[in-house]
Design a protein around this motif. Structure first.
Motif, PDB file in Angstrom:
ATOM      1  N   VAL A   1      -6.026   3.666  -1.374  1.00 50.73           N
ATOM      2  CA  VAL A   1      -4.884   2.923  -0.831  1.00 50.73           C
ATOM      3  C   VAL A   1      -5.157   2.497   0.605  1.00 50.73           C
ATOM      4  CG1 VAL A   1      -2.441   3.053  -0.244  1.00 50.73           C
ATOM      5  CG2 VAL A   1      -3.261   4.041  -2.386  1.00 50.73           C
ATOM      6  N   ALA A   2      -5.797   3.366   1.396  1.00 48.05           N
ATOM      7  CA  ALA A   2      -6.131   3.012   2.778  1.00 48.05           C
ATOM      8  C   ALA A   2      -7.124   1.853   2.809  1.00 48.05           C
ATOM      9  CB  ALA A   2      -6.700   4.222   3.511  1.00 48.05           C
TER      10      ALA A   2
ATOM     11  N   TYR B   1       1.955  14.904   1.250  1.00 50.63           N
ATOM     12  CA  TYR B   1       1.252  15.625   0.186  1.00 50.63           C
ATOM     13  C   TYR B   1       0.367  16.756   0.684  1.00 50.63           C
ATOM     14  CZ  TYR B   1       2.776  11.403  -2.210  1.00 50.63           C
ATOM     15  OH  TYR B   1       3.537  10.379  -2.710  1.00 50.63           O
TER      16      TYR B   1
ATOM     17  N   PRO C   1       0.807  -1.226   0.000  1.00 46.76           N
ATOM     18  CA  PRO C   1       0.000   0.000   0.000  1.00 46.76           C
ATOM     19  C   PRO C   1       0.841   1.278   0.000  1.00 46.76           C
ATOM     20  CG  PRO C   1      -0.904  -1.571   1.545  1.00 46.76           C
ATOM     21  CD  PRO C   1       0.409  -2.135   1.098  1.00 46.76           C
ATOM     22  N   LEU C   2       1.943   1.296   0.744  1.00 46.47           N
ATOM     23  CA  LEU C   2       2.773   2.494   0.774  1.00 46.47           C
ATOM     24  C   LEU C   2       3.455   2.732  -0.571  1.00 46.47           C
ATOM     25  CD1 LEU C   2       4.361   2.345   4.345  1.00 46.47           C
ATOM     26  CD2 LEU C   2       2.650   3.962   3.491  1.00 46.47           C
TER      27      LEU C   2
ATOM     28  N   GLY D   1       0.482   8.827  -5.610  1.00 51.08           N
ATOM     29  CA  GLY D   1       0.489  10.154  -5.023  1.00 51.08           C
ATOM     30  C   GLY D   1       1.387  11.102  -5.786  1.00 51.08           C
TER      31      GLY D   1
ATOM     32  N   SER E   1       0.324  10.069   3.926  1.00 51.94           N
ATOM     33  CA  SER E   1      -0.217  10.915   2.864  1.00 51.94           C
ATOM     34  C   SER E   1      -0.340  12.371   3.309  1.00 51.94           C
ATOM     35  CB  SER E   1      -1.591  10.401   2.427  1.00 51.94           C
ATOM     36  OG  SER E   1      -2.150  11.237   1.439  1.00 51.94           O
TER      37      SER E   1
ATOM     38  N   ILE F   1      -5.512  13.520  -4.698  1.00 51.64           N
ATOM     39  CA  ILE F   1      -4.665  12.858  -3.701  1.00 51.64           C
ATOM     40  C   ILE F   1      -5.516  12.293  -2.567  1.00 51.64           C
ATOM     41  CG2 ILE F   1      -4.226  15.021  -2.470  1.00 51.64           C
ATOM     42  CD1 ILE F   1      -1.919  11.923  -2.830  1.00 51.64           C
TER      43      ILE F   1
ATOM     44  N   ILE G   1      -1.136   4.824   6.595  1.00 58.46           N
ATOM     45  CA  ILE G   1      -1.290   5.287   5.209  1.00 58.46           C
ATOM     46  C   ILE G   1      -1.822   6.712   5.162  1.00 58.46           C
ATOM     47  CG2 ILE G   1      -2.594   4.917   3.080  1.00 58.46           C
ATOM     48  CD1 ILE G   1      -2.435   1.860   3.814  1.00 58.46           C
TER      49      ILE G   1
ATOM     50  N   LEU H   1       0.899   4.254  -2.685  1.00 64.19           N
ATOM     51  CA  LEU H   1       0.677   5.646  -2.317  1.00 64.19           C
ATOM     52  C   LEU H   1       1.762   6.542  -2.896  1.00 64.19           C
ATOM     53  CD1 LEU H   1      -0.909   7.760  -0.683  1.00 64.19           C
ATOM     54  CD2 LEU H   1       0.556   7.220   1.262  1.00 64.19           C
TER      55      LEU H   1
ATOM     56  N   THR I   1      -7.020   9.112  -4.005  1.00 65.48           N
ATOM     57  CA  THR I   1      -5.967   8.090  -4.042  1.00 65.48           C
ATOM     58  C   THR I   1      -5.669   7.549  -2.655  1.00 65.48           C
ATOM     59  OG1 THR I   1      -4.958   9.130  -5.981  1.00 65.48           O
ATOM     60  CG2 THR I   1      -3.568   7.639  -4.697  1.00 65.48           C
ATOM     61  N   THR I   2      -5.583   8.425  -1.672  1.00 63.82           N
ATOM     62  CA  THR I   2      -5.295   7.998  -0.300  1.00 63.82           C
ATOM     63  C   THR I   2      -6.394   7.097   0.236  1.00 63.82           C
ATOM     64  OG1 THR I   2      -4.078  10.054   0.120  1.00 63.82           O
ATOM     65  CG2 THR I   2      -4.794   8.788   2.042  1.00 63.82           C
TER      66      THR I   2
END
Length: 247
Positions: free
Chosen positions: A60-61, A125, A27-28, A35, A121, A53, A117, A31, A56-57
């Motif tokens: 991914v989370a 970001y 996952p990272l 990201g 982020s 973003i 996560i 990201l 996207t976060t």
């Protein structure tokens, strides 16, 4: 003793460095990759109207939380293969206590993944989203992974050690794709999106977006996720009682 075992099991999961790395590394990486591509100033998702973003976060989370919850399958498969679950049946620990401990452990690991996560982020970001929206998005995703925790328990109850890995990957990859956690569903034919609405991963992503927006229809996602939770819970209880009768 059930409460003591529950606490011990949860702490043991959080101290399992292999599991932590396994559920955080991919996952990272996602990201960082996505990201960097979609994390520019002013980029907004046309569908949700959230910054890219943030979208996207959330994806991914949800991906990380789902992976963490499902990974409980490996622990249960291992315990079944060495007879640990049969050993526990001669202790004061109830069957309900055992199953609840697995659920709590899965949710603890998922919560840690989601927090890391989202925290990474925000630190990297600095997305334009209020703290309250982040809290609601994270909480919605965490509650939404309950059916995945139960699915992981169910896989652990059925799978043999040699088939656990491929079964896990097939279920996980299928859920990730249908949930739009890798590739936007808009690139697929319309029927794929229709099928996706029947699986919990689609709504896991959606409840995270609704939390970030602090608005929208939360009834449909709730109904679907609760229905999956009840169905999987019933299957788990049936399977556990069948195993206990055999033992």
């Amino acid at each position: 003793m059930s409460i003591a075992y529950l606490g011990h099991e949860s702490l043991r999961q959080l101290k399992n460095m292999r599991a932590m790395i396994f559920t955080l590394a991919v996952p990272l990486v996602m990201l960082f990759a996505f990201g960097g591509t979609f994390g520019g100033e002013g980029q907004v998702d046309a569908v949700t109207h959230l910054p890219w973003i943030v979208v996207t976060t959330i994806q991914v989370a949800a991906y990380g939380g789902m992976m963490s919850a499902l990974s409980q399958a490996f622990q249960i498969v291992t315990e079944r293969s060495i007879g640990w679950n049969r050993q526990l049946r001669i202790t004061p620990l109830s069957g309900t206590g055992y199953l609840v401990s697995k659920l709590i452990a899965a949710l603890a690991l998922a919560l840690f993944s989601i927090l890391v996560i989202v925290g990474v982020s925000v630190a990297l970001y600095r997305p334009d989203l209020a703290v309250g929206s982040w809290v609601l998005a994270g909480l919605a995703i965490w509650l939404g992974v309950v059916p995945f925790a139960l699915l992981g328990i169910l896989i652990g109850q059925f799978a043999k050690p040699e088939f656990a890995q491929p079964l896990f990957m097939a279920v996980f990859m299928g859920m990730a794709v249908l949930g739009g956690l890798w590739i936007p569903l808009q690139v697929f034919p319309a029927w794929v999106a229709d099928v996706a609405k029947a699986v919990p991963s689609y709504w896991l992503n959606r409840v995270g977006q609704l939390g970030a927006l602090q608005s929208g229809d939360a009834v449909t996602p709730t109904i679907v996720l609760v229905a999956w939770t009840l169905a999987l819970g019933a299957l788990i209880v049936w399977r556990y009682r069948r195993d206990a009768a055999r033992g």
